[in-house]
Every structure is written in C-alpha cells, then in structure tokens.
Write an enzyme that holds these catalytic residues in place. Structure first.
Site, PDB file in Angstrom:
ATOM      1  N   ASP A  13     -21.367 -43.297  18.297  1.00  0.00           N
ATOM      2  CA  ASP A  13     -20.332 -42.271  18.125  1.00  0.00           C
ATOM      3  C   ASP A  13     -19.647 -42.336  16.763  1.00  0.00           C
ATOM      4  O   ASP A  13     -18.472 -41.971  16.629  1.00  0.00           O
ATOM      5  CB  ASP A  13     -19.269 -42.383  19.246  1.00  0.00           C
ATOM      6  CG  ASP A  13     -19.890 -42.265  20.617  1.00  0.00           C
ATOM      7  OD1 ASP A  13     -20.899 -41.551  20.744  1.00  0.00           O
ATOM      8  OD2 ASP A  13     -19.357 -42.882  21.563  1.00  0.00           O
ATOM      9  N   LYS A  16     -22.718 -39.385  13.655  1.00  0.00           N
ATOM     10  CA  LYS A  16     -24.084 -39.162  13.143  1.00  0.00           C
ATOM     11  C   LYS A  16     -24.459 -37.678  13.186  1.00  0.00           C
ATOM     12  O   LYS A  16     -25.020 -37.144  12.238  1.00  0.00           O
ATOM     13  CB  LYS A  16     -25.100 -39.982  13.978  1.00  0.00           C
ATOM     14  CG  LYS A  16     -24.856 -41.488  13.910  1.00  0.00           C
ATOM     15  CD  LYS A  16     -25.780 -42.265  14.820  1.00  0.00           C
ATOM     16  CE  LYS A  16     -25.489 -42.090  16.295  1.00  0.00           C
ATOM     17  NZ  LYS A  16     -24.222 -42.675  16.757  1.00  0.00           N
ATOM     18  N   GLY A  40     -24.791 -38.470  22.441  1.00  0.00           N
ATOM     19  CA  GLY A  40     -24.043 -37.212  22.391  1.00  0.00           C
ATOM     20  C   GLY A  40     -23.637 -37.018  20.944  1.00  0.00           C
ATOM     21  O   GLY A  40     -22.790 -37.754  20.437  1.00  0.00           O
ATOM     22  N   HIS A  41     -24.283 -36.102  20.256  1.00  0.00           N
ATOM     23  CA  HIS A  41     -24.050 -35.909  18.821  1.00  0.00           C
ATOM     24  C   HIS A  41     -23.347 -34.574  18.596  1.00  0.00           C
ATOM     25  O   HIS A  41     -23.894 -33.520  18.903  1.00  0.00           O
ATOM     26  CB  HIS A  41     -25.382 -35.968  18.051  1.00  0.00           C
ATOM     27  CG  HIS A  41     -26.015 -37.329  18.092  1.00  0.00           C
ATOM     28  ND1 HIS A  41     -27.189 -37.637  17.453  1.00  0.00           N
ATOM     29  CD2 HIS A  41     -25.613 -38.477  18.690  1.00  0.00           C
ATOM     30  CE1 HIS A  41     -27.479 -38.906  17.665  1.00  0.00           C
ATOM     31  NE2 HIS A  41     -26.548 -39.438  18.421  1.00  0.00           N
ATOM     32  N   THR A 129     -24.581 -45.017  30.563  1.00  0.00           N
ATOM     33  CA  THR A 129     -24.306 -43.584  30.723  1.00  0.00           C
ATOM     34  C   THR A 129     -25.004 -43.043  31.980  1.00  0.00           C
ATOM     35  O   THR A 129     -24.834 -41.881  32.331  1.00  0.00           O
ATOM     36  CB  THR A 129     -24.816 -42.785  29.503  1.00  0.00           C
ATOM     37  OG1 THR A 129     -26.230 -42.994  29.393  1.00  0.00           O
ATOM     38  CG2 THR A 129     -24.144 -43.237  28.215  1.00  0.00           C
ATOM     39  N   GLN A 222     -27.141 -44.015  19.201  1.00  0.00           N
ATOM     40  CA  GLN A 222     -26.377 -45.222  19.502  1.00  0.00           C
ATOM     41  C   GLN A 222     -25.960 -45.889  18.180  1.00  0.00           C
ATOM     42  O   GLN A 222     -25.772 -45.199  17.204  1.00  0.00           O
ATOM     43  CB  GLN A 222     -27.159 -46.203  20.395  1.00  0.00           C
ATOM     44  CG  GLN A 222     -27.343 -45.713  21.829  1.00  0.00           C
ATOM     45  CD  GLN A 222     -28.402 -44.641  21.996  1.00  0.00           C
ATOM     46  OE1 GLN A 222     -29.557 -44.837  21.624  1.00  0.00           O
ATOM     47  NE2 GLN A 222     -28.029 -43.500  22.540  1.00  0.00           N
ATOM     48  N   LYS A 329     -14.109 -40.310   9.791  1.00  0.00           N
ATOM     49  CA  LYS A 329     -12.841 -40.240  10.508  1.00  0.00           C
ATOM     50  C   LYS A 329     -11.688 -40.935   9.784  1.00  0.00           C
ATOM     51  O   LYS A 329     -10.792 -41.500  10.424  1.00  0.00           O
ATOM     52  CB  LYS A 329     -13.014 -40.777  11.942  1.00  0.00           C
ATOM     53  CG  LYS A 329     -14.091 -39.995  12.717  1.00  0.00           C
ATOM     54  CD  LYS A 329     -14.148 -40.325  14.184  1.00  0.00           C
ATOM     55  CE  LYS A 329     -13.335 -39.393  15.018  1.00  0.00           C
ATOM     56  NZ  LYS A 329     -13.706 -39.364  16.453  1.00  0.00           N
TER      57      LYS A 329
HETATM   58  P1  GDP Z   1     -22.300 -39.397  17.118  1.00  0.00           P
HETATM   59  O1  GDP Z   1     -22.730 -39.803  18.481  1.00  0.00           O
HETATM   60  O2  GDP Z   1     -22.431 -40.496  16.122  1.00  0.00           O
HETATM   61  O3  GDP Z   1     -22.935 -38.124  16.644  1.00  0.00           O
HETATM   62  O4  GDP Z   1     -20.733 -39.094  17.230  1.00  0.00           O
HETATM   63  P2  GDP Z   1     -19.992 -38.262  18.400  1.00  0.00           P
HETATM   64  O5  GDP Z   1     -20.266 -36.838  18.209  1.00  0.00           O
HETATM   65  O6  GDP Z   1     -20.284 -38.851  19.732  1.00  0.00           O
HETATM   66  O7  GDP Z   1     -18.499 -38.645  18.126  1.00  0.00           O
HETATM   67  C1  GDP Z   1     -17.886 -38.372  16.915  1.00  0.00           C
HETATM   68  C2  GDP Z   1     -16.653 -37.482  17.208  1.00  0.00           C
HETATM   69  O8  GDP Z   1     -15.822 -37.461  16.074  1.00  0.00           O
HETATM   70  C3  GDP Z   1     -17.034 -36.033  17.469  1.00  0.00           C
HETATM   71  O9  GDP Z   1     -16.113 -35.468  18.356  1.00  0.00           O
HETATM   72  C4  GDP Z   1     -16.918 -35.390  16.089  1.00  0.00           C
HETATM   73  O10 GDP Z   1     -16.649 -34.006  16.140  1.00  0.00           O
HETATM   74  C5  GDP Z   1     -15.739 -36.146  15.530  1.00  0.00           C
HETATM   75  N1  GDP Z   1     -15.728 -36.344  14.070  1.00  0.00           N
HETATM   76  C6  GDP Z   1     -16.784 -36.547  13.244  1.00  0.00           C
HETATM   77  N2  GDP Z   1     -16.345 -36.792  11.997  1.00  0.00           N
HETATM   78  C7  GDP Z   1     -14.997 -36.742  12.038  1.00  0.00           C
HETATM   79  C8  GDP Z   1     -13.967 -36.944  11.084  1.00  0.00           C
HETATM   80  O11 GDP Z   1     -14.209 -37.243   9.922  1.00  0.00           O
HETATM   81  N3  GDP Z   1     -12.673 -36.833  11.524  1.00  0.00           N
HETATM   82  C9  GDP Z   1     -12.360 -36.537  12.819  1.00  0.00           C
HETATM   83  N4  GDP Z   1     -11.084 -36.455  13.152  1.00  0.00           N
HETATM   84  N5  GDP Z   1     -13.312 -36.341  13.749  1.00  0.00           N
HETATM   85  C10 GDP Z   1     -14.599 -36.455  13.364  1.00  0.00           C
HETATM   86  P1  IMO Z   2     -24.551 -41.871  20.425  1.00  0.00           P
HETATM   87  O1  IMO Z   2     -25.938 -41.573  19.916  1.00  0.00           O
HETATM   88  C1  IMO Z   2     -21.878 -44.711  22.361  1.00  0.00           C
HETATM   89  C2  IMO Z   2     -23.579 -47.264  25.458  1.00  0.00           C
HETATM   90  C3  IMO Z   2     -23.114 -47.027  26.886  1.00  0.00           C
HETATM   91  C4  IMO Z   2     -23.270 -48.427  27.456  1.00  0.00           C
HETATM   92  C5  IMO Z   2     -24.526 -48.942  26.748  1.00  0.00           C
HETATM   93  C6  IMO Z   2     -25.794 -48.762  27.567  1.00  0.00           C
HETATM   94  O2  IMO Z   2     -23.789 -40.687  20.872  1.00  0.00           O
HETATM   95  O3  IMO Z   2     -23.823 -42.720  19.425  1.00  0.00           O
HETATM   96  P2  IMO Z   2     -27.300 -46.703  28.330  1.00  0.00           P
HETATM   97  O4  IMO Z   2     -26.930 -45.378  28.887  1.00  0.00           O
HETATM   98  O5  IMO Z   2     -28.033 -46.651  27.036  1.00  0.00           O
HETATM   99  O6  IMO Z   2     -27.955 -47.591  29.349  1.00  0.00           O
HETATM  100  O7  IMO Z   2     -25.892 -47.431  28.033  1.00  0.00           O
HETATM  101  O8  IMO Z   2     -24.657 -48.198  25.552  1.00  0.00           O
HETATM  102  N1  IMO Z   2     -24.118 -46.063  24.788  1.00  0.00           N
HETATM  103  C7  IMO Z   2     -23.467 -45.385  23.842  1.00  0.00           C
HETATM  104  N2  IMO Z   2     -22.233 -45.558  23.339  1.00  0.00           N
HETATM  105  N3  IMO Z   2     -22.676 -43.761  21.852  1.00  0.00           N
HETATM  106  C8  IMO Z   2     -23.924 -43.589  22.326  1.00  0.00           C
HETATM  107  O9  IMO Z   2     -24.818 -42.740  21.758  1.00  0.00           O
HETATM  108  C9  IMO Z   2     -24.358 -44.398  23.406  1.00  0.00           C
HETATM  109  N4  IMO Z   2     -25.505 -44.476  24.124  1.00  0.00           N
HETATM  110  C10 IMO Z   2     -25.345 -45.511  24.965  1.00  0.00           C
HETATM  111  O10 IMO Z   2     -21.793 -46.571  26.925  1.00  0.00           O
HETATM  112  O11 IMO Z   2     -22.198 -49.232  27.030  1.00  0.00           O
HETATM  113 MG    MG Z   3     -22.012 -39.819  20.444  1.00  0.00          MG
END
Ligand code: GDP
Ligand code: IMO
Ligand code: MG
Length: 426
Positions: A13, A16, A40-41, A129, A222, A329
């Site tokens: 998270d 990416k 979840g991207h 998850t 991840q 962030k």
């Molecule tokens: P990923 O899994 O690495 O793609 O990241 P996620 O989408 O799960 O989580 C990142 C969260 O931070 C999302 O809700 C984005 O919209 C948000 N986000 C990304 N970059 C920034 C930033 O620079 N500032 C803030 N406030 N939010 C951001």
């Molecule tokens: P993105 O790509 C954050 C965490 C789960 C759990 C562990 C194992 O959005 O960054 P799994 O479902 O793979 O068996 O879970 O890994 N986890 C993540 N945490 N971002 C993710 O993906 C994750 N994918 C799995 O919360 O702790």
């Molecule tokens: Mg994510």
C-alpha cells in the site's frame, strides 16, 4: 530495452498503483508479476478514484499494453467483476490486456481453505485478505494447480474436479459453510468470460517487446517486507515480491532488469498481523491513519501506522537493488510538529543494530529515533522549489541515510500531485 521494476519497500500500500499510472505513458507494456486479488492499487485522476486488484495499473493509458504475468494467481470471478467495473470508462481492455497461460488459477475452494486455515490459527492468524492466495500458491508449488491455459483444454472440467475434490476433502475437517453448486456455477461462468480475452505465452510476448527495443514496466504487488523469503515470516504473503520475482514471474533474465524503483511512504503502515517495530498505538498513530486515510483498499481494514523505519528500508533496498527511491504521502505529515525517523533497533539483550534480526517475531524491538522538525504547512505546487524547507531537509536526511536518490515525491493521491526531482522513466 530493459525491464524497469516498481515495487513496494514496506508492507504494501505504498502507492504503487498511483505511480504506475503516472509512469505508464512512458512504457509500451506494464506487467504484473506476482500476487493476485490480495492487492488493491488505487488510481486517482480527473475526479475518478478506481481500485485495481489483478489488472495492471497501466490499463487507463490508451497506448500501454498490460500483461498479467505467469507469477500471478488469478481469480476469474474477481477478474470478471474488475472488467465490469471498468466498462464505464470505455477502455480497450480486450485489445490491450493480455493474460499469461501460465498464471495460476484461484478456484473457489482456495478462498474457503484460506478461511479455514486462518480460523484454525486462532490468535496466530496471518491477517490474510482471504482471497485464496496462500492455498493457490501451495497448489502451484505442490504441482497440482490449475493454470489459465488449462481453461482451453477439453478436459478442464475434469481437472477442476480432481483438484477441488482434494480441497473438499480437507474442508470436511473444518467448520466452513458454503454452497458448492452455486460456487461452481459462478466459477464456470467466469471461466467462459475469461476465454474471451487474449491468453498468451507471455514470456515470448515480453521478450519480443524487449528485443523490439520497446519498454516494459514491471508492477509489484504487496511489499518487500511481505516477501515469502525475506519478509517477517510467517506473517507474509505467499510470493516473491522482490525484484527477483519479476524475473520468475514474467520470464525475463536478470540481465534484463534496468531501473528498480523502490516506493515507500514518508511513514509506515501495515495491515494484518505481524511485527511492526515503529507502530504507534497512540493518538499520533490515529492521526496518521486519519490524515492518510489508512484503510485497506481490498478489505477496508484500518491500517496500523507508525514512523519510517530505516533498518527495514535499507534491507529492502539491498535485497531489491533499488536504483531510485520514490517517496509517497509526504502531505500526510503536513501537520506533525516533529518527524521521527527510526535509525536503529534496540534488541532484548540491550544491543543496538541497524540490521534486521532473524528472530523478528518474538524479539521485542525498541526503535531508536532521530527527530527532525516538521514543516507544518500545506504543500502547494508541484515543483521541487514549492516544497517546504523542512520537507527538503527530511528528504536529504533520508537520501544520506539510504544512499539512494529520491527521484519523486508524492504530495496527494491524484496523478497530478506528483513532484518529479529528476528524469525518471524512459
Ligand atoms: P498500492 O497498493 O501500493 O497501490 O497503494 P494503495 O492504493 O493500496 O494505497 C495507497 C493509498 O494512498 C491510496 O488510497 C492512494 O489514493 C493514496 N495515495 C497515494 N499517494 C498519495 C499521496 O501522495 N498522498 C496521499 N494523501 N494519498 C496518496
Ligand atoms: P498491495 O499490492 C498490504 C497482507 C495481508 C496479510 C498478509 C497475507 O495493495 O500493496 P494474503 O492475502 O496475501 O494471504 O495476506 O499480507 N497483504 C497486503 N497488505 N497491501 C497488499 O497489497 C497486501 N496483500 C497482502 O494483509 O497481512
Ligand atoms: Mg494496496
């Protein structure tokens, strides 16, 4: 051409999805190489907020082709719902999305097994998850999994029955309720949908692209600290999330790797169980969660929050061969008067270290912090000159400590809220 890799250096998270979307116009191909619907991207632009799970984050860019690589575990039911959610954007998904025949299929019993195994672990649960990731990779490694290419075979139904009979037998020992007829019907209808897409030999496809002097961005899922080998085992995911995973998950030689973009938040978060040395259990942590809207993109769970952790970042940089850092962030820390940076760990025996101990799960690690003054002002503008002085000092401190340049600062979730400090991408 080389394959540039973008991957998370923390526990996932990091942002990416946003950055792959920002960089995608510079690449001919974006390819996911591991993980599955546990990811979840999030992408935000033009007032749209969209979360992708298995589909690569280049999908909104018209000229970019997207590949789901052989290292991915693909849930066809979730795949269909993702495609349906994209319908309103009128993208050419049928012509610019390609799926490896060698990607592993997640079948409905994988999700049930995930639930059963987590339930059986009680207090030791991973915090999965529950998307069936562990059980599907188990079957892949156990040499009994189903692959996307199998859906084209005439005896796919028999292969499915053979595998799921094994699962159903195990599930008898667990107290999990489900309607098997309904799950099968849903699965087979999703398989028919999947067959409408380009199912390809993606290793040939990608190597042809490279030989043609066109460019590829590999999108990690991840984060490095969730890697099956190098993460805080057993509180990890079931794939290699590190750079090496891009080679096995796409079929490219290590010599093909170009830039490695290591992406990290200006602080740390983790969702699910497992060690998190700098976790804040107080009002400060709560404030980070609120300011950063730190709730899971896949499960909606609140993310655990804490300060940045240099020993673990250094470890991730080493394992991945990171060539450029991308800091996300930064805006979330706008109101904090003091920014803390964990530079070392103090271990149970009183020793101080900046390396990750083998025993990280049972070790009571106490972080040692260096403090810097916060910038306490909103960030406006998208050039480096617009960044507050104390944020620039924080960035310089991190660059000196980590010994890798920070090329990009993200200051908000939108595509446009991005400060490029040097030329990145091709
Ligand atoms: P990923 O899994 O690495 O793609 O990241 P996620 O989408 O799960 O989580 C990142 C969260 O931070 C999302 O809700 C984005 O919209 C948000 N986000 C990304 N970059 C920034 C930033 O620079 N500032 C803030 N406030 N939010 C951001
Ligand atoms: P993105 O790509 C954050 C965490 C789960 C759990 C562990 C194992 O959005 O960054 P799994 O479902 O793979 O068996 O879970 O890994 N986890 C993540 N945490 N971002 C993710 O993906 C994750 N994918 C799995 O919360 O702790
Ligand atoms: Mg994510």
């Amino acid at each position: 051409m080389k394959v540039d890799v973008l991957l998370g250096l923390q526990w996932g998270d990091e942002g990416k999805g946003k950055i792959v979307d920002v960089l995608a116009p510079k690449y001919d191909v974006v390819a996911r190489f591991q993980g599955g619907p546990n990811a979840g991207h999030t992408l935000e632009f033009d007032g749209i907020k969209h979360v992708l799970h298995q589909i690569p984050s280049g999908i909104f860019r018209e000229k970019t082709r997207n590949i789901i690589g052989n290292g991915v575990v693909l849930d066809p039911i979730i795949f269909r719902s993702e495609i349906e959610k994209l319908a309103k954007y009128r993208l050419n998904v049928r012509s610019n999305l390609f799926i490896s025949k060698k990607a592993t299929l997640i079948v409905p019993t994988h999700r049930l097994l995930d639930q059963a195994y987590e339930k059986a672990k009680g207090d030791d649960k991973i915090g999965s998850t529950l998307k069936g990731i562990g059980p599907s990779y188990q079957d892949k490694i156990g040499r009994q999994g189903l692959r996307v290419g199998d859906v084209l075979s005439v005896n796919f139904d028999a292969k499915f029955k053979k595998l799921t009979d094994i699962h159903l037998e195990i599930l008898k020992k667990h107290d999990i309720e489900f309607n098997w007829n309904e799950l099968q019907a849903q699965f087979f209808s999703a398989i028919e949908f999947l067959k409408e897409f380009n199912l390809i030999d993606s290793e040939y496809f990608i190597n042809d692209v490279l030989n043609d002097n066109r460019s590829v961005l590999a999108e990690g899922a991840q984060g490095s600290l969730l890697d099956i080998d190098f993460g805080s085992y057993p509180f990890v995911t079931s794939s290699n999330t590190v750079t090496a995973g891009a080679c096995t998950g796409l079929g490219i030689a290590p010599s093909r790797i170009g830039e490695v973009y290591g992406i990290f938040k200006a602080y740390s978060t983790r969702v699910g169980s497992g060690p998190f040395p700098t976790e804040l259990m107080d009002a400060e942590g709560e404030r980070m969660r609120k300011e950063g809207n730190e709730f899971g993109s896949t499960t909606g769970r609140p993310r655990r929050c804490g300060w940045i952790d240099l020993p673990s970042l250094k470890y991730s940089i080493m394992i991945n061969g990171v060539t450029q850092l991308l800091m996300m962030k930064a805006d979330v820390l706008n109101s904090f008067p003091i920014i803390k940076v964990c530079t070392h760990y103090k271990l149970n025996d009183g020793s101080i270290t900046e390396t990750l101990p083998y025993e990280i799960v049972n070790e009571k690690i106490v972080p040692i912090y260096h403090e810097l003054p916060g910038w306490q002002t909103p960030i406006t503008g998208t050039s480096e000159a617009d960044l507050p002085h104390n944020l620039l000092s924080y960035i310089s401190f991190l660059e000196r400590s980590l010994n890798v340049p920070i090329s990009l600062i993200s200051i908000g979730p939108d595509r446009s809220q991005t400060v490029l400090r040097s030329k990145i991408g091709v």
